[in-house]
Design an enzyme around this catalytic site. Structure first.
Site, PDB file in Angstrom:
ATOM      1  N   GLN A   1       0.840  -1.208   0.000  1.00 31.18           N
ATOM      2  CA  GLN A   1       0.000   0.000   0.000  1.00 31.18           C
ATOM      3  C   GLN A   1       0.873   1.255   0.000  1.00 31.18           C
ATOM      4  O   GLN A   1       1.002   1.937   1.004  1.00 31.18           O
ATOM      5  CB  GLN A   1      -0.884  -0.029   1.250  1.00 31.18           C
ATOM      6  CG  GLN A   1      -1.875   1.085   1.370  1.00 31.18           C
ATOM      7  CD  GLN A   1      -3.058   0.885   0.472  1.00 31.18           C
ATOM      8  OE1 GLN A   1      -3.557  -0.222   0.361  1.00 31.18           O
ATOM      9  NE2 GLN A   1      -3.506   1.942  -0.159  1.00 31.18           N
ATOM     10  N   PHE A   2       1.474   1.585  -1.139  1.00 32.48           N
ATOM     11  CA  PHE A   2       2.382   2.729  -1.218  1.00 32.48           C
ATOM     12  C   PHE A   2       1.701   4.040  -0.841  1.00 32.48           C
ATOM     13  O   PHE A   2       2.355   4.988  -0.413  1.00 32.48           O
ATOM     14  CB  PHE A   2       3.022   2.831  -2.609  1.00 32.48           C
ATOM     15  CG  PHE A   2       2.136   3.427  -3.660  1.00 32.48           C
ATOM     16  CD1 PHE A   2       2.170   4.783  -3.938  1.00 32.48           C
ATOM     17  CD2 PHE A   2       1.244   2.626  -4.374  1.00 32.48           C
ATOM     18  CE1 PHE A   2       1.359   5.334  -4.912  1.00 32.48           C
ATOM     19  CE2 PHE A   2       0.428   3.167  -5.345  1.00 32.48           C
ATOM     20  CZ  PHE A   2       0.477   4.527  -5.617  1.00 32.48           C
ATOM     21  N   THR A   3       0.380   4.126  -0.969  1.00 28.38           N
ATOM     22  CA  THR A   3      -0.323   5.377  -0.691  1.00 28.38           C
ATOM     23  C   THR A   3      -0.249   5.802   0.777  1.00 28.38           C
ATOM     24  O   THR A   3      -0.580   6.942   1.105  1.00 28.38           O
ATOM     25  CB  THR A   3      -1.798   5.312  -1.136  1.00 28.38           C
ATOM     26  OG1 THR A   3      -2.460   4.278  -0.427  1.00 28.38           O
ATOM     27  CG2 THR A   3      -1.902   5.080  -2.633  1.00 28.38           C
TER      28      THR A   3
END
Length: 147
Positions: A78-80
């Site tokens: 989940q890079f966000t």
């Protein structure tokens, strides 16, 4: 490294209408890697997560860890989580690691969890995923390790 941890009764990941990972009781982990992360941060986060006492005992107190309960993990990249919303209306994701480093450390993270005897289900790195969960509690925590 930043992980949003959610205690769950059950959870799954669906990609293109197909379930690719699922767990029953355990933890859903949304995992983000930043540029400076190394195996040191991975080791710290693995130990912290599997030993956090966030599962209830017979008296309803959070005294048991994932290791104590034999629970599973659903790990989702989940890079966000490194999205910066302080300026403008569009998040900046410059705090997130480049995909090659992030995928390497994300895979290492999941392998180290499995090496500790934890059943680990995952999504697919970089894919558009539907994550479904029944949050237990709800219990949601942020676990971080920065250099």
């Amino acid at each position: 490294m930043r992980v949003v941890l959610q205690r769950s009764k059950k959870a799954s990941v669906i990609i293109n209408g197909e379930q690719v990972g699922a767990i029953s009781r355990g933890l859903v982990l949304l995992v983000a890697i930043t540029h400076e992360d190394t195996e040191t941060e991975v080791d710290y986060i693995v130990e912290k997560i599997i030993n956090l006492r966030i599962f209830e005992d017979d008296q309803g107190k959070m005294n048991h860890s994932l290791v104590d309960t034999g629970g599973s993990i659903l790990s989702v990249s989940q890079f966000t989580l490194y999205g910066d919303t302080r300026k403008g209306r569009r998040p900046s994701f410059t705090g997130a690691a480049k995909p090659d480093l992030a995928e390497k450390l994300y895979d290492l993270f999941n392998q180290k969890l499995a090496d500790k005897g934890i059943q680990v289900a995952t999504g697919q790195f970089g894919a558009d995923m539907d994550v479904q969960l029944i949050n237990d509690g709800p219990v949601t925590l942020i676990v971080e390790k920065s250099i």
